[in-house]
Design a protein around this motif. Structure first.
Motif, short mmCIF file in Angstrom:
data_model
loop_
_atom_site.label_atom_id
_atom_site.label_comp_id
_atom_site.label_asym_id
_atom_site.label_seq_id
_atom_site.Cartn_x
_atom_site.Cartn_y
_atom_site.Cartn_z
N ARG A 1 -15.90 2.88 19.74
CA ARG A 1 -14.64 3.56 19.43
C ARG A 1 -14.15 4.26 20.69
NH1 ARG A 1 -13.91 9.11 15.95
NH2 ARG A 1 -11.68 8.93 15.45
N LYS A 2 -12.86 4.09 20.99
CA LYS A 2 -12.24 4.77 22.12
C LYS A 2 -11.17 5.72 21.60
CE LYS A 2 -12.96 0.96 25.40
NZ LYS A 2 -12.32 0.02 26.35
N GLN B 1 -6.43 5.66 19.11
CA GLN B 1 -7.83 5.26 19.03
C GLN B 1 -7.93 3.74 18.89
OE1 GLN B 1 -9.75 6.97 15.59
NE2 GLN B 1 -8.09 6.44 14.21
N GLU B 2 -9.07 3.22 19.32
CA GLU B 2 -9.38 1.80 19.18
C GLU B 2 -10.75 1.65 18.56
OE1 GLU B 2 -7.10 -0.32 22.96
OE2 GLU B 2 -9.16 0.38 23.20
N PHE B 3 -10.90 0.62 17.70
CA PHE B 3 -12.19 0.29 17.09
C PHE B 3 -12.54 -1.15 17.45
CE2 PHE B 3 -10.25 3.55 14.44
CZ PHE B 3 -11.29 4.44 14.22
N TYR B 4 -13.78 -1.36 17.86
CA TYR B 4 -14.26 -2.69 18.25
C TYR B 4 -15.30 -3.15 17.23
CZ TYR B 4 -12.00 -1.73 22.72
OH TYR B 4 -11.08 -1.45 23.70
N SER C 1 -17.18 9.45 29.07
CA SER C 1 -15.89 10.12 29.28
C SER C 1 -14.82 9.18 29.81
CB SER C 1 -16.05 11.30 30.25
OG SER C 1 -16.95 12.26 29.73
N THR C 2 -15.24 8.13 30.52
CA THR C 2 -14.29 7.20 31.12
C THR C 2 -14.82 5.78 31.00
OG1 THR C 2 -15.31 7.28 33.32
CG2 THR C 2 -13.60 8.93 32.83
N GLU C 3 -13.93 4.84 31.22
CA GLU C 3 -14.31 3.42 31.27
C GLU C 3 -15.29 3.17 32.41
OE1 GLU C 3 -13.79 -0.25 29.27
OE2 GLU C 3 -12.51 1.48 28.93
N GLU C 4 -15.08 3.86 33.54
CA GLU C 4 -15.97 3.68 34.69
C GLU C 4 -17.39 4.12 34.37
OE1 GLU C 4 -14.06 5.86 37.74
OE2 GLU C 4 -12.30 4.55 37.76
N GLU C 5 -17.55 5.19 33.62
CA GLU C 5 -18.89 5.62 33.21
C GLU C 5 -19.57 4.55 32.38
OE1 GLU C 5 -19.41 9.33 31.24
OE2 GLU C 5 -18.28 10.47 32.74
N GLY D 1 3.35 9.96 28.72
CA GLY D 1 3.86 8.89 27.89
C GLY D 1 2.93 7.71 27.72
N LYS D 2 1.69 7.83 28.19
CA LYS D 2 0.71 6.75 28.07
C LYS D 2 -0.58 7.29 27.48
CE LYS D 2 2.47 4.07 31.99
NZ LYS D 2 2.13 3.42 33.29
N GLY D 3 -1.40 6.39 26.97
CA GLY D 3 -2.69 6.79 26.43
C GLY D 3 -3.75 6.86 27.51
N LYS D 4 -4.49 7.96 27.58
CA LYS D 4 -5.58 8.13 28.54
C LYS D 4 -6.87 8.33 27.76
CE LYS D 4 -7.15 11.15 32.30
NZ LYS D 4 -8.43 11.52 31.64
N ILE D 5 -7.91 7.59 28.15
CA ILE D 5 -9.18 7.68 27.44
C ILE D 5 -9.73 9.10 27.51
CG2 ILE D 5 -11.62 7.00 27.51
CD1 ILE D 5 -10.76 4.19 28.14
N ASP D 6 -10.07 9.63 26.33
CA ASP D 6 -10.65 10.97 26.25
C ASP D 6 -12.15 10.89 26.00
OD1 ASP D 6 -10.37 13.88 26.05
OD2 ASP D 6 -10.91 13.60 23.94
#
Length: 665
Positions: A184-185, A171-174, A213-217, A192-197
């Motif tokens: 929050r992401k 998770q990330e907090f801005y 749901s995504t960065e593009e959204e 083996g990588k983090g994918k945005i949920d």
């Protein structure tokens, strides 16, 4: 002043990530400057990346006199809301900490902090001003478990938590300037990588405002917000990673324009080579943009050959404002050549160095100055050392104004694997500096006439590259003649012409918007397929074409249908116009007559091979191509006879798809 651009409109430039250097940001800023100077248009740059240094960049790079009307909006500033840009006293974050052993990481501006021999922290700093950028924290397994990003005031702007064993983000907090979390992401592990949920956007009270749901959204949401006002909004996309988000915007008052800065192809750079990953969203959906801009006719031709012709393609080469008079040739060092390029593998600067070993063997006092920056700095210096060229070849680093380098040199050199245009060539020519360049896709052949204002060298031919440099070093009179021709050709790429082409683009896509198709394709059912006149070698086909999707009825007369016959290996092709009879609003009976003997008569090579037949629909922004025969009647599916003349012509249906083709033996 250029005749007015469309009034009551917003003009947005969308790059990848704003950087101080590099061809794309410079070209984008230069375009904005020309829009302001010649059309009185103020441009807004939209940035979507999280960058704690964006304010620093804005204050130091963008806020120059020539860019005074330019504004930058950042998506994360929008998400922060009202607390952005609050002025506070900087937070002191001392470098040293008691109880730690400190080690510098080689080749990085970062330091390891160890306690009892175990790594606990890594602090990273900006190499230009030594400002703290981030702190990484490690557990007893030496896995990074947390990262803090810091802005220019020492405030924590983002924290990232990592999974305890593999270092995958969870998770990330801005945080805004007052320390409130506004975003929050949440991540899940994938390969083996983090994918945005999920992305959660919070209001001032910590309540969730929106969920994405995504960065593009999230990116599309911000673009949608910016384009709410009922006026024209032009989205000029220079950076490929925003293509998906912009393509998702479907508003009548929003116009999407995608600028192709580099080649869209991977090696070997043939028209049907694998597409580069960043170019796939647009070139796999080429009917969706309102405009696609190419810098060269050659690149447009390759795209047309691959995905079809559309009325939404535009060719607008770069412009460059060089000196108004030819620089004094007597002030040039006729024994000096120059390269202006990033120190990056795709620029192949090492080719120029290797060629110069041959040059120096024949002309011992020749000099090559290499201006640039990048991660190949050390390998390039090692190559210079290993070839004993330390007295002849020099890595000069960045130069604020490349014109000085071009006006001081006899000629310049370009050895890239590929370019989108090669703006550095135009810059060199504008300063009267001939160019020796690999003949690559795309750009050099649009500006360099071989032997007139420079030389075009076969790609990766280091020996020929050296030979052409030697030729110019040995003949200053030839260089002086080429200098004049270089200066003349550069005048064709003037600023007013550039801006006029952009005005024409804006006017055209506004006019075309109501005429755009929403077709998703067509279907074709083959009803007849047989020889009509065997002695004359005339073959006929007939079937029903049905449109799939919507289209403006007023543009029906602009639809074009034609047959394509293409040899499978050589890709040689020719076209045949069909006869069409309307059956209903979306259906036509389509006839095709192929005078086989005549069609093959004037081919450049023998017609032996397999020739595939397709039907093509071209209609403004729509272009579809389908093989025919996979849907056919029992009558059409009957086995066909072959006929013989000088060659044997045999119609047949391919396996497993059952498409109509000709074998020529």
């Amino acid at each position: 002043m250029i005749k007015l651009f469309p009034k009551n409109s917003n003009y947005y430039f969308i790059p990848n990530i704003i950087e101080g250097y590099g061809g794309l940001p410079q070209a984008m800023l230069y375009r904005a400057d020309m829009f302001r100077e010649f059309a009185h248009i103020d441009v807004t740059i939209l940035t979507f990346n999280f960058d704690p240094t964006i304010n620093y960049f804005t204050n130091t790079v963008i806020n120059q006199e020539r860019y005074k009307s330019l504004s930058i909006l950042n998506m994360y500033d929008f998400l922060k809301g009202e607390n952005q840009h609050i002025v506070q006293e900087p937070i002191e974050r001392p470098f040293a900490e008691d109880g730690y052993t400190i080690e510098r990481l080689e080749e990085e501006n970062a330091f390891r902090f160890l306690k009892d021999g175990l790594l606990e922290k890594i602090k990273s700093f900006d190499p230009s001003n030594q400002r703290l950028l981030s702190i990484q924290y490690f557990n007893e397994k030496q896995v990074c478990i947390k990262r803090e990003d810091v802005d220019e005031y020492g405030r924590i702007t983002r924290t990232t938590d990592f999974e305890q064993d593999q270092g995958v983000p969870t998770q990330e907090f801005y945080y805004d300037e007052l320390g409130h979390c506004y975003l929050r992401k949440l991540y899940t592990e994938k390969n083996g990588k983090g994918k945005i949920d999920q992305i959660q956007w919070f209001d001032r009270n910590g309540h969730v405002k929106e969920i994405f749901s995504t960065e593009e959204e999230l990116q599309a949401y911000w673009i949608d917000f910016l384009t709410e006002k009922p006026i024209n909004h032009f989205l000029i996309v220079d950076g490929r990673y925003l293509d998906h988000a912009v393509l998702s915007i479907k508003k009548e008052n929003v116009y999407s324009i995608f600028v192709t800065h580099s080649t869209h192809l991977r090696a070997p750079y043939h028209f049907d080579s694998v597409l580069r990953l960043g170019n796939r969203p647009v070139l796999k959906n080429p009917g969706k943009p309102d405009g696609i801009v190419f810098f060269t006719e050659a690149q447009k031709a390759d795209v047309v050959r691959r995905v079809g012709e559309r009325n939404t393609y535009f060719v607008i080469p770069h412009a460059y404002k060089g000196p108004t008079t030819l620089p004094d040739f007597s002030k040039r060092d006729v024994k000096k050549a120059v390269v202006v390029a990033r120190y990056h593998k795709e620029k192949q600067v090492d080719h120029a160095i290797k060629a110069f070993r041959t040059v120096v063997d024949e002309i011992p006092d020749a000099q090559l100055d290499l201006y640039g920056f990048g991660d190949e700095l050390i390998p390039l210096q090692e190559l210079i050392d290993s070839l004993n060229l330390t007295e002849n070849v020099f890595l000069k680093g960045m130069i604020d104004y490349s014109g000085e380098a071009f006006e001081d040199a006899s000629f310049s050199v370009l050895t890239s694997k590929y370019e989108g245009f090669g703006l550095v060539i135009l810059e060199s020519l504008a300063h009267g500096c001939p160019v020796v360049s690999y003949d690559i896709k795309y750009g050099p052949s649009d500006m360099i006439t071989n032997g007139v204002n420079g030389y075009l060298v076969k790609k990766d031919d280091i020996e020929e590259l050296a030979a052409q440099m030697i030729q110019l070093f040995k003949d200053p009179n030839l260089v002086e003649q080429m200098s004049l021709q270089a200066f003349k050709v550069a005048q064709k790429f003037d600023e007013p012409t550039f801006v006029k082409k952009w005005k024409l683009l804006f006017d055209t896509i506004i006019e075309q918007k109501p005429r755009r198709n929403q077709l998703s394709g067509f279907e074709f059912n083959l009803n007849k397929s047989d020889w009509l006149e065997r002695p004359l070698g005339t073959y006929g086909v007939e079937g029903k074409l049905s449109l799939v999707g919507n289209y403006p009825k007023t543009t029906l007369s602009e639809m074009e249908i034609f047959w394509k016959v293409e040899e499978r290996e050589t890709r040689e092709q020719f076209f045949v116009k069909p006869t069409m009879i309307p059956v209903s609003k979306k259906e036509w009976r389509v006839h095709g007559v192929f005078p086989v003997f005549n069609l093959y008569h004037n081919l450049s090579n023998l017609p032996v091979g397999t020739w595939d037949i397709s039907l093509i629909l071209k209609w403004n922004n729509a272009f579809f191509e389908k093989r025919i025969g996979y849907q056919k009647s029992a009558e059409a599916a009957k086995e066909k006879a072959e006929i013989k003349s000088k060659y044997v012509f045999e119609p047949y249906y391919t396996k497993p798809y059952g498409n109509l083709s000709f074998r020529v033996k």
